[in-house]
Design a protein around this motif. Structure first.
Motif, PDB file in Angstrom:
ATOM      1  N   ARG A 174      31.836  41.149  39.518  1.00 46.12           N
ATOM      2  CA  ARG A 174      31.440  39.759  39.296  1.00 46.12           C
ATOM      3  C   ARG A 174      32.038  38.819  40.337  1.00 46.12           C
ATOM      4  N   CYS A 175      32.904  39.332  41.179  1.00 47.91           N
ATOM      5  CA  CYS A 175      33.680  38.468  42.075  1.00 47.91           C
ATOM      6  C   CYS A 175      32.779  37.842  43.144  1.00 47.91           C
ATOM      7  N   ILE A 176      32.926  36.545  43.362  1.00 46.48           N
ATOM      8  CA  ILE A 176      32.149  35.875  44.398  1.00 46.48           C
ATOM      9  C   ILE A 176      33.015  35.560  45.626  1.00 46.48           C
ATOM     10  N   LEU A 177      34.230  36.111  45.658  1.00 46.64           N
ATOM     11  CA  LEU A 177      35.126  36.012  46.807  1.00 46.64           C
ATOM     12  C   LEU A 177      35.452  34.568  47.200  1.00 46.64           C
ATOM     13  N   CYS A 178      35.661  33.755  46.184  1.00 48.44           N
ATOM     14  CA  CYS A 178      35.937  32.343  46.447  1.00 48.44           C
ATOM     15  C   CYS A 178      37.397  32.117  46.849  1.00 48.44           C
ATOM     16  N   THR A 179      38.248  33.096  46.601  1.00 50.53           N
ATOM     17  CA  THR A 179      39.692  33.095  46.888  1.00 50.53           C
ATOM     18  C   THR A 179      40.522  32.079  46.079  1.00 50.53           C
ATOM     19  N   ARG A 180      39.935  31.536  45.037  1.00 53.57           N
ATOM     20  CA  ARG A 180      40.745  30.631  44.210  1.00 53.57           C
ATOM     21  C   ARG A 180      41.966  31.343  43.640  1.00 53.57           C
ATOM     22  N   CYS A 181      41.769  32.602  43.200  1.00 55.70           N
ATOM     23  CA  CYS A 181      42.879  33.354  42.588  1.00 55.70           C
ATOM     24  C   CYS A 181      44.005  33.569  43.587  1.00 55.70           C
ATOM     25  N   ILE A 182      43.617  33.897  44.835  1.00 49.09           N
ATOM     26  CA  ILE A 182      44.618  34.141  45.878  1.00 49.09           C
ATOM     27  C   ILE A 182      45.420  32.868  46.131  1.00 49.09           C
ATOM     28  N   MET A 235      37.183  42.835  49.098  1.00 48.09           N
ATOM     29  CA  MET A 235      37.661  43.033  47.732  1.00 48.09           C
ATOM     30  C   MET A 235      39.008  42.362  47.527  1.00 48.09           C
ATOM     31  N   ILE A 236      39.186  41.797  46.346  1.00 45.75           N
ATOM     32  CA  ILE A 236      40.483  41.247  45.990  1.00 45.75           C
ATOM     33  C   ILE A 236      41.434  42.423  45.742  1.00 45.75           C
ATOM     34  N   ILE A 237      42.628  42.359  46.314  1.00 47.64           N
ATOM     35  CA  ILE A 237      43.599  43.424  46.069  1.00 47.64           C
ATOM     36  C   ILE A 237      44.881  42.861  45.468  1.00 47.64           C
ATOM     37  N   VAL A 283      41.706  30.027  36.767  1.00 45.13           N
ATOM     38  CA  VAL A 283      40.896  29.310  37.757  1.00 45.13           C
ATOM     39  C   VAL A 283      39.672  30.079  38.264  1.00 45.13           C
ATOM     40  N   CYS A 284      39.567  31.366  37.943  1.00 42.39           N
ATOM     41  CA  CYS A 284      38.416  32.146  38.422  1.00 42.39           C
ATOM     42  C   CYS A 284      37.126  31.509  37.887  1.00 42.39           C
ATOM     43  N   PRO A 285      36.207  31.157  38.779  1.00 47.87           N
ATOM     44  CA  PRO A 285      35.013  30.423  38.331  1.00 47.87           C
ATOM     45  C   PRO A 285      34.012  31.303  37.583  1.00 47.87           C
ATOM     46  N   VAL A 286      34.145  32.619  37.744  1.00 50.30           N
ATOM     47  CA  VAL A 286      33.186  33.551  37.141  1.00 50.30           C
ATOM     48  C   VAL A 286      33.932  34.517  36.215  1.00 50.30           C
ATOM     49  N   GLY A 287      33.321  35.626  35.918  1.00 52.62           N
ATOM     50  CA  GLY A 287      33.966  36.572  35.008  1.00 52.62           C
ATOM     51  C   GLY A 287      34.668  37.701  35.738  1.00 52.62           C
ATOM     52  N   ALA A 288      35.350  37.394  36.845  1.00 50.18           N
ATOM     53  CA  ALA A 288      35.942  38.467  37.651  1.00 50.18           C
ATOM     54  C   ALA A 288      37.418  38.726  37.330  1.00 50.18           C
ATOM     55  N   ILE A 289      38.139  37.695  36.923  1.00 51.17           N
ATOM     56  CA  ILE A 289      39.503  37.915  36.403  1.00 51.17           C
ATOM     57  C   ILE A 289      39.564  37.249  35.039  1.00 51.17           C
ATOM     58  N   TYR A 290      39.893  38.029  34.028  1.00 48.53           N
ATOM     59  CA  TYR A 290      39.945  37.443  32.695  1.00 48.53           C
ATOM     60  C   TYR A 290      41.038  38.086  31.854  1.00 48.53           C
TER      61      TYR A 290
END
Ligand code: SF4
Ligand code: SF4
Ligand code: SF4
Ligand code: FES
Lengths: 180, 234
Positions: free
Chosen positions: B149-157, B179-181, B203-210
């Motif tokens: 689901r990740c859109i690689l927005c880098t908010r998490c980083i 890929m996020i590592i 802060v993840c905008p999608v369902g990639a980190i929950y």
């Protein structure tokens, strides 16, 4: 007295859960209004064996997952003026296309559904249409004229779209739907 | 002495801003909405999603408003048919890149990408999809990382680095293979640096980190970076 010819409408159920048809039926009393102006010429709720010629509007629920559906859809396109993808499985492929992310998806799906998870007499199905290598949304197979997204789309949205078309207008669903 | 204030025109409206402001900030401060996705107030702008592009008079290129600073007498358009067309295309491409089947996604109903798609009238897409499947990292006791689901927005980083201050997360590979590592590409549970603060999931905008076992609507806190940085400044 002038009698206007009724608009020929078909609804088709491909690989979907029938939820979109349920939503179609959920138009409830509005269906009575509709029935004065449309003739249902083909549908899972009508006993018609072959898809007829010269259909004005066809609603398609579901994605394309097997060979039979693939050929039926080609035929429907030839015989339909306005083809509408009804609901997310028809519009995007939705859950039906999830198997596309497996390498050998047909094998994996059949094994999972008919062998691995079956306790009594597991065996592969016979005499059913062959699954396609990949599953497709409708617009990956034929040209689509209008999309009604939703899982399922609401009865109100369906009613709005069909009424607009009957009035000779192109519906504008922007701000009326939720993606996915 | 350098100028302390600049004058610019956004959508025909004359406004004033600080020379250090970005176009996006100047617009927001003056009640003008520009759609964004990778941008999040409180974090360093990344300029990756390009949803916030605007037209700047005299410049043939479209500029990302979240990273471009204002300058004197700039004339900016934020909402032309051309921009809307590009934004729609960006949304379609994002939806096609990974597996975005909202009906079976944890973020369904609280997802910023889905919201944008609805808002921009993306009722279907003609972009053929990339069906590559990524393994989930479910090793952490509280969080899940779902690359599908990740859109690689880098908010998490950015939140992990700039707000939590540990830089557990980063990115590997390039383009669609990015890929996020976690740490040096290890399972999340093996991470020494992660404090399990949960800011990335907030802060993840999608369902990639929950967060495991919780609806996203309960764990999402977009305003967290802004809240923390504002208090730090005091
Ligand atoms: S992340 Fe958002 S757009 Fe992607 S499947 Fe989930 S709800 Fe849909
Ligand atoms: S939980 Fe906190 S420390 Fe761990 S990766 Fe997420 S933001 Fe970084
Ligand atoms: S995991 Fe979420 S926040 Fe991190 S890059 Fe992917 S989409 Fe953005
Ligand atoms: S919000 Fe500006 S590039 Fe993503």
């Amino acid at each position: 007295m002038i009698v206007l010819a009724k608009v020929k409408v078909a609804t088709v159920w491909l690989s979907g859960c029938s939820g979109c048809h349920m939503s179609f039926l959920d138009q409830d009393e509005k269906l009575i209004e509709l029935s004065k102006r449309i003739e249902l010429v083909y549908s899972p709720i009508a006993d018609v064996k072959e898809f007829p010629e010269n259909v004005d509007i066809t609603f398609i629920e579901g994605a394309v997952a097997n060979e039979e559906q693939f050929h039926l859809l080609k035929l429907i396109r030839e015989r339909t003026k306005l083809l509408i993808a009804l609901g997310d499985c028809a519009v995007t492929g939705n859950v039906v296309t999830l198997r596309n992310c497996f390498q050998d998806s047909v094998k994996e799906v059949l094994e999972k559904a008919y062998i691995e998870t079956v306790t009594y007499n597991p065996q592969y199905p016979v005499q059913v249409p062959k699954l396609l290598e990949k599953a497709y949304s409708i617009n990956e197979v034929v040209k689509v004229d209008f999309y009604i997204p939703g899982c399922p789309p609401s009865a109100d949205l369906i009613n709005y779209v069909i009424t607009e078309f009957l009035e000779g207008r192109v519906p504008s669903i922007e701000e009326k739907f939720k993606y996915g | 002495m350098s100028e302390r204030i600049v004058k610019l025109i956004i959508d025909g409206k004359e406004i004033f801003a600080k020379p250090t402001d970005t176009i996006l900030k100047a617009a927001i401060d003056n009640g003008i909405q520009i759609p964004t996705l990778c941008y999040l107030e409180g974090l360093t702008p990344h300029g990756g999603c390009r949803l916030c592009v605007v037209e700047v008079k005299g410049n043939p290129k479209l500029m990302t408003s979240c990273t471009t600073p204002v300058s004197n007498n700039m004339e900016i358009i934020t909402n032309s048919p051309k921009l809307i067309k590009y934004r729609k295309q960006i949304i379609e491409l994002l939806l096609a890149e990974r597996i975005h089947t909202c009906s079976v996604c944890i973020a369904n109903g609280s997802c910023e990408l889905q919201e944008l798609a609805s808002k921009f009238g993306v009722d279907h897409t003609n972009v053929s999809r990339n069906w590559e499947r990524f393994e989930l990292d479910m090793s952490h006791e509280r969080f899940v990382l779902d690359h599908n689901r990740c859109i690689l927005c880098t908010r998490c980083i950015r939140v992990c680095d700039e707000i939590e201050g540990v830089h557990t997360l980063d990115i590997k590979r390039r383009g669609k293979d990015s890929m996020i590592i976690v740490d040096l590409d290890e399972p999340w549970s093996a991470s020494y640096s992660c404090t399990s603060c949960g800011k990335c999931s907030a802060v993840c905008p999608v369902g990639a980190i929950y967060v495991k076992g919780k609806p996203l609507s309960e764990t999402k806190r977009k305003e967290l970076p802004k809240f923390i940085t504002e208090r730090r400044r005091r």
